[in-house]
Write a protein that holds these residues in place. Structure first.
Motif, mmCIF file in Angstrom:
data_model
loop_
_atom_site.group_PDB
_atom_site.id
_atom_site.type_symbol
_atom_site.label_atom_id
_atom_site.label_comp_id
_atom_site.label_asym_id
_atom_site.label_seq_id
_atom_site.Cartn_x
_atom_site.Cartn_y
_atom_site.Cartn_z
ATOM 1 N N ILE A 145 0.888 -1.180 0.000
ATOM 2 C CA ILE A 145 0.000 0.000 0.000
ATOM 3 C C ILE A 145 0.921 1.223 0.000
ATOM 4 C CG2 ILE A 145 -1.929 1.166 1.139
ATOM 5 C CD1 ILE A 145 -2.573 -1.426 2.577
ATOM 6 N N PRO A 146 1.265 1.749 -1.155
ATOM 7 C CA PRO A 146 2.303 2.793 -1.241
ATOM 8 C C PRO A 146 1.968 4.097 -0.515
ATOM 9 C CG PRO A 146 1.828 1.830 -3.398
ATOM 10 C CD PRO A 146 0.744 1.362 -2.472
ATOM 11 N N HIS A 147 0.705 4.500 -0.507
ATOM 12 C CA HIS A 147 0.334 5.786 0.088
ATOM 13 C C HIS A 147 0.070 5.620 1.586
ATOM 14 C CE1 HIS A 147 0.130 7.484 -3.906
ATOM 15 N NE2 HIS A 147 -0.679 6.523 -4.278
ATOM 16 N N TYR A 148 0.695 6.497 2.384
ATOM 17 C CA TYR A 148 0.640 6.316 3.838
ATOM 18 C C TYR A 148 -0.775 6.453 4.395
ATOM 19 C CZ TYR A 148 1.602 6.617 8.785
ATOM 20 O OH TYR A 148 1.580 6.386 10.130
ATOM 21 N N VAL A 149 -1.575 7.389 3.902
ATOM 22 C CA VAL A 149 -2.931 7.567 4.424
ATOM 23 C C VAL A 149 -3.748 6.292 4.187
ATOM 24 C CG1 VAL A 149 -5.111 8.834 4.178
ATOM 25 C CG2 VAL A 149 -2.935 10.068 4.200
ATOM 26 N N ASP A 150 -3.582 5.696 2.996
ATOM 27 C CA ASP A 150 -4.271 4.433 2.712
ATOM 28 C C ASP A 150 -3.799 3.332 3.656
ATOM 29 O OD1 ASP A 150 -5.622 5.669 0.697
ATOM 30 O OD2 ASP A 150 -4.467 4.777 -0.937
ATOM 31 N N ALA A 151 -2.483 3.276 3.878
ATOM 32 C CA ALA A 151 -1.928 2.264 4.777
ATOM 33 C C ALA A 151 -2.414 2.482 6.210
ATOM 34 C CB ALA A 151 -0.399 2.304 4.723
ATOM 35 N N PHE A 152 -2.509 3.747 6.622
ATOM 36 C CA PHE A 152 -3.007 4.067 7.960
ATOM 37 C C PHE A 152 -4.463 3.636 8.104
ATOM 38 C CE2 PHE A 152 -5.078 7.144 10.871
ATOM 39 C CZ PHE A 152 -4.378 6.845 12.033
ATOM 40 N N PHE A 153 -5.286 3.933 7.093
ATOM 41 C CA PHE A 153 -6.690 3.515 7.102
ATOM 42 C C PHE A 153 -6.783 1.990 7.240
ATOM 43 C CE2 PHE A 153 -10.492 1.936 5.035
ATOM 44 C CZ PHE A 153 -11.496 2.805 5.443
#
Length: 485
Positions: free
Chosen positions: A92-100
């Motif tokens: 999951i390259p994007h941090y906000v997506d990974a955080f979600f």
């Protein structure tokens, strides 16, 4: 506020998370994948954890507001660090997506931004579902089970983290209570893994789905969730265990010590069983024309009711295509949730029972103003404080829910998607309806909406107040001892 003790406890939690990352690291190595995405965050967690907990403060007292702050900050911190393996591995390259995705894992929600999960690395898939298992019983309960704290402040942490109207000790020591809870939790998870293996499910898949069932989370390693196996045996086993993990774990302890009468006299358990039976029967009859034979309809209804009321979120079919009546029942079950003291989310059956009894009692008083009426639950009279706390929870719950729906509506999604997206996140369900249905995902939402829904997931899992109180200035005031005159 005892800021030093709060930092000390969070430091120990970060060290525990570093140790937990060794499990997906081992899985990655076994499957020939890089260990770096798990090793680097683990080392960072060790450094931060040691910096915060190397020296124990002189004053170790933690009071109610300290416990609320510790729980809220701990869940935020483990989610912030827990997202790093997904970013570093490229899953999951994007941090906000990974955080979600990580918040969804630890809060056992099961909502996902991924359009496909099968391309993920094995280590990433394992960590994604393992967060369900850790978060199901509670991150701090897990820490108390392996790193016992003094009971003086352990009770405040348990009350702030364990879902339900009330929390009490099973035995005299709080650390022993945590061990008992996780012991029961572990054994039930292992039994489910064995039963899935007996049915022919691969070991990796069995562990992933057992973690998701135990934590009532719902992350799967298959794009079609449990429906990918098309095996009635798995539907029955997983459906049954979802219901079992939705029961108050205190009742399992009573079974172990042979207090059978206390189990069978549980009002919440009886209400839980009645709601499930009524919902399964109604839906099975409503969808019978969609499948060949009533038995198939009954199986699908049983699985989806078990999945939704326990807030697990697994799916065997696309229930978004079911008749409106069946979908309405499932949406209602999203709000009802599982039993207090279980790994499930939602408002909780105990609160529903108390609210129903209180409403009936108030209506009787309207007809008979001079009558003396007492609300009883589990055979005991409820005091005004208990009833007020339930009403307070419901009021704040509705305010946060309404506010979240209004903010999310700025995305210009359809009403059903917006409403069920908030409902699924705040009640820790996973899938909703329409774009966020069982065959959909949350990838269409913007970054700020994903952060809003992450807040809803944390608020729902922690029963709202610990997260909200972080924004209260008074909670951070440090009271100095009075000067001697």
């Amino acid at each position: 506020m005892n800021n030093r003790m709060i930092a000390y406890v969070i430091g120990r939690i970060l060290l525990t998370e570093a140790a937990l990352l060794l499990f997906p690291l081992l899985v990655a190595v076994l499957y020939g994948e890089s260990a770096a995405p798990f090793l680097a965050p683990a080392l960072l967690l060790v450094l931060c954890g040691l910096a915060m907990s190397a020296k124990k403060p002189r004053s170790t007292a933690l009071y109610a507001r300290d416990g609320l702050a510790v729980v809220a900050l701990a869940w935020i911190c483990v989610s912030l660090f827990g997202a790093l393996p997904f970013v570093l591995s490229g899953d999951i390259p994007h941090y906000v997506d990974a955080f979600f995705e990580t918040v969804s894992g630890f809060t056992t929600t099961g909502s996902s931004i991924l359009t496909a999960v099968e391309p993920l690395s094995r280590g990433g898939l394992f960590w994604r579902s393992f967060t369900h298992w850790v978060g199901g019983m509670g991150v701090l309960v897990f820490v108390m089970a392996i790193l016992p704290m003094s009971d003086g402040h352990g009770m405040h942490l348990l009350r702030a983290e364990v879902p339900g109207p009330s929390v009490g000790k099973l035995v005299s020591r709080m650390s022993d209570t945590a061990k008992i809870l996780y012991g029961i939790y572990f054994v039930m998870t292992v039994v489910e893994i064995v039963l899935l293996l007996v049915g022919g499910m691969p070991l990796f898949d069995a562990m992933v789905h057992a973690f998701g069932t135990a934590g009532t989370g719902g992350f799967s390693c298959r794009n079609l969730s449990i429906g990918a196996y098309d095996n009635p045996y798995f539907d029955i086993v997983i459906g049954t265990f979802m219901l079992l993990f939705g029961i108050n774990f205190n009742l399992y302890y009573f079974l172990l010590i042979r207090r059978f009468r206390d189990v069978f006299r549980s009002e919440e358990l009886r209400a839980y069983a009645l709601i499930v039976a009524a919902a399964v029967t109604a839906i099975a009859l409503n969808i019978s024309h969609l499948y060949e034979g009533f038995a198939v309809s009954l199986r699908h209804a049983f699985f989806q009711v078990s999945s939704v009321i326990t807030t697990t979120g697994y799916a065997t079919v696309d229930f978004n295509a079911w008749p409106t009546f069946s979908k309405t029942i499932l949406v209602v079950l999203m709000f009802v949730g599982a039993c207090a003291g279980s790994t499930g989310g939602g408002i909780k059956v105990a609160r529903i029972v108390i609210l129903t009894k209180t409403s009936l009692c108030d209506m009787r008083k309207m007809l008979h103003p001079n009558a003396v009426a007492t609300v009883r639950f589990e055979g005991k009279p409820l005091g005004d404080r208990n009833i007020r706390s339930v009403h307070l929870f419901l009021t704040v719950y509705l305010l946060v829910f309404t506010g979240s729906c209004l903010l999310l509506s700025l995305e210009h999604m359809d009403l059903v998607t917006t409403f069920t997206a908030v409902a699924s996140c705040m009640n820790n369900i996973g899938p909703g309806l329409e774009l966020v249905g069982p065959m959909g995902n949350f990838s269409a939402f913007s970054s700020w909406s994903k952060l809003l829904l992450s807040f809803d997931m944390l608020a729902g899992r922690l029963e709202i107040f610990p997260i909200l109180l972080l924004f209260a200035p008074s909670i951070w005031k440090h009271k100095l001892p009075a000067k001697r005159t």
